[in-house]
Design a protein around this motif. Sequence first.
Motif: not given
Length: 321
Positions: A107, A124, A127-128, A130-132, A134-135, A140, A167
């Motif tokens: 993390e 935030e 959360e980003r 965890i999203s990355l 998964s991507l 997680s 990004d």
Amino acid sequence: MSPLLEARNLIKDYPSRDGGEPVRAVDGVSLTLAKGATLGIVGESGGGKSTLARLILRLVEPTSGELYFEGENLLTLRGAGLRRRRRDLQIVFQDPYASLDPRMTIEAIISEPLAIHQVGSRAERRERVISLLSLVGLDSSAARRYPHEFSGGQRQRIGIARAIALDPKLVVLDEPVSALDVSIQSQVLNLLLDLKDRLGLSYIFISHDLSVVEHMSDQIAVMYLGRIVERGPAGRLLGEPRHPYTRALVSAVLEPDPFKRRQRIVLKGDQMTHDGLPPGCRFHPRCPHAMAICRKVQPVVTHAENTSEVECFLYGPEHSA
């Protein structure tokens, strides 16, 4: 439409160890990259590929030349302007074992660029992360663990997640699968292709493996001792190589069809170093087609059938291919 990235006559000199003439690692490289495209850069180790990548990212400063990103001169940027552009330019390093800090959790590693650029609150950013994860195909629960708890392929996925956290518009992939087992190289390559389509990324893909570069690239540039000796569409360049060095590289690629045999071109001698380069074309000591002019004059870029560029006297106006 203007290119995403444009380099003009980039040169990088390093001081020599003995105090003599500077060592030229990159010598007059010009290239362009369209938005959403992948440019593969291939060549032997020591050819200047990684130095060129670091010049493009401004991790090292060029001795001379010009560098534009979305029409903006990157070499004039300082302070806040350079920091703003660094969000658009990221890199995935070769060694997944050396590129991740062993003392940081996953993390912390992935969220570090977000914190540096002050993106979002701590919640935030979590959360980003965890999203990355998964991507890139990781659970997680990986966020709480440390790099030593992961395999090489998983570490490289973490490095990819870190690279895309902000990004970016361009990601430089410096030998991203060469340190991985063959069995998982294709998984990482397919992940990169999927992310490219989903996120609209552009890539510069550096490798010495032509088969990998062919799978990933729209255009290919072949480097030899700091110069791009041939550049063109991937299919044309590998299907009909022009430069003698490119021909030798292509001939060394294994042919999966047992009924097809490719004549192997064995070059004489070893690649020279950047220190003490020969006059004229720097490939001439190993070239099976070297002529007298090659030993005296540096060839200029010639357009071969308007689809590729080759730096070789065999394709000059006074010679026929």
